[in-house]
Design a protein around this motif. Structure first.
Motif, PDB file in Angstrom:
ATOM      1  N   ASN A 113      41.115  39.658  36.291  1.00  0.00           N
ATOM      2  CA  ASN A 113      42.216  39.329  35.383  1.00  0.00           C
ATOM      3  C   ASN A 113      42.966  38.059  35.781  1.00  0.00           C
ATOM      4  O   ASN A 113      43.339  37.264  34.919  1.00  0.00           O
ATOM      5  CB  ASN A 113      43.219  40.486  35.328  1.00  0.00           C
ATOM      6  N   PHE A 114      43.199  37.882  37.079  1.00  0.00           N
ATOM      7  CA  PHE A 114      43.970  36.718  37.523  1.00  0.00           C
ATOM      8  C   PHE A 114      43.101  35.616  38.125  1.00  0.00           C
ATOM      9  O   PHE A 114      43.105  34.484  37.658  1.00  0.00           O
ATOM     10  CB  PHE A 114      45.047  37.122  38.526  1.00  0.00           C
ATOM     11  N   LEU A 115      42.329  35.959  39.159  1.00  0.00           N
ATOM     12  CA  LEU A 115      41.520  34.921  39.801  1.00  0.00           C
ATOM     13  C   LEU A 115      40.486  34.346  38.836  1.00  0.00           C
ATOM     14  O   LEU A 115      40.212  33.141  38.865  1.00  0.00           O
ATOM     15  CB  LEU A 115      40.835  35.472  41.049  1.00  0.00           C
ATOM     16  N   GLY A 116      39.920  35.183  37.964  1.00  0.00           N
ATOM     17  CA  GLY A 116      38.965  34.689  36.973  1.00  0.00           C
ATOM     18  C   GLY A 116      39.593  33.650  36.072  1.00  0.00           C
ATOM     19  O   GLY A 116      38.983  32.609  35.761  1.00  0.00           O
ATOM     20  N   MET A 117      40.830  33.904  35.650  1.00  0.00           N
ATOM     21  CA  MET A 117      41.570  32.923  34.852  1.00  0.00           C
ATOM     22  C   MET A 117      41.789  31.636  35.633  1.00  0.00           C
ATOM     23  O   MET A 117      41.620  30.531  35.115  1.00  0.00           O
ATOM     24  CB  MET A 117      42.914  33.535  34.428  1.00  0.00           C
ATOM     25  N   MET A 118      42.148  31.783  36.908  1.00  0.00           N
ATOM     26  CA  MET A 118      42.420  30.618  37.743  1.00  0.00           C
ATOM     27  C   MET A 118      41.148  29.799  37.975  1.00  0.00           C
ATOM     28  O   MET A 118      41.171  28.568  37.893  1.00  0.00           O
ATOM     29  CB  MET A 118      43.007  31.069  39.085  1.00  0.00           C
TER      30      MET A 118
END
Length: 265
Positions: A113-118
């Motif tokens: 959810n977060f690192l993939g976006m980053m």
């Protein structure tokens, strides 16, 4: 905005909000790159979009793996030469208390959810900055502003997404590149199919159709705003919580705790 011929990358495009967003961009004659781990399902989505007579490109990628994301970015830029819109939509949630949630379940939610976006943002942002145009749309949640018992890791990932996006929003001023967060309430997708949700009611009378959120994603792709809350009236609830937390937090917490207790009994 005229999306004809524009290059749009959508992660988590194999179902739900991602699939519907890809279709809405295809309707506007954009070239749509479909990204998710499930290549078989992506191919089905590509066939579905073929009726709009626009270019679709399937790329199987686990966005939580930065090496895979880096390779994906290089492949897409090499093939299309540009990127106009990046929709960071890939994500999932697990419903349980912090005490009972396994560490690897917490980490997997943060990673996707977060690192993939980053990772995706870091991969495509240099091209956008070089061409002085482009827009990043991060699909978050109202759970990025309100902590929900039983969803601590999911909320953490969306809180982090919102903070990251706000910081980047300020950094991008004057570059020609924009970023907007779309924060919906409950959406009728397979998000709740995970076994952890058990007896929890899948949807409520206020839950949204994926098409409603997808339309907000398309709107966000040319919006100067930092965040679009869907539906709009929920922004007032978020404002109340942020402005009068000492009043709202006990009420919100009580509602969710009762709901959680009833579903886990």
């Amino acid at each position: 905005m005229n999306y004809s011929g524009k290059v749009v990358v959508v992660t988590g495009a194999s179902s739900g909000i991602g699939e519907q967003s890809a279709e809405e961009f295809a309707k506007l004659h954009a070239n749509v790159i479909l990204v998710s781990r499930n290549e078989e399902q992506l191919q089905k989505v590509a066939i579905k979009l073929s009726k709009y007579q626009t270019t679709t490109f399937v790329y199987a990628c686990d966005v939580s793996n930065k090496e895979q994301v880096d390779k994906m970015g290089k492949t897409i830029i090499e093939k299309f030469g540009t990127i106009d819109v990046l929709v960071n939509n890939a994500g999932f949630g697990i419903y349980n208390t912090v005490e009972k949630t396994k560490i690897d379940e917490m980490e997997s939610q943060i990673s996707t959810n977060f690192l993939g976006m980053m990772y995706c943002t870091k991969t495509f942002l240099p091209t956008m900055l070089q061409q002085r145009s482009g827009h990043i749309v991060n699909v978050a949640s109202v759970a990025g502003s309100i902590g929900i018992p039983g969803m601590a890791s999911y909320c953490a990932s969306k809180f982090a997404m919102l903070g990251f996006s706000e910081s980047l929003f300020h950094e991008l001023k004057g570059t020609g590149v924009g970023i907007t967060v779309v924060s919906p309430i409950m959406v009728r997708t397979n998000f709740f199919n995970h076994e952890s949700f058990g007896k929890m009611p899948r949807y409520s009378t206020t839950s949204l159709n994926p098409k409603t959120v997808a339309n907000a994603v398309v709107k966000a792709a040319s919006s100067p705003r930092l965040e679009i809350v869907v539906p709009q009236f929920v922004r007032f609830v978020v404002w109340l919580k942020q402005t009068f937390p000492y009043l709202i937090n006990p009420i919100v917490g009580g509602i969710f705790r009762r709901s959680m207790k009833s579903t886990m009994d």
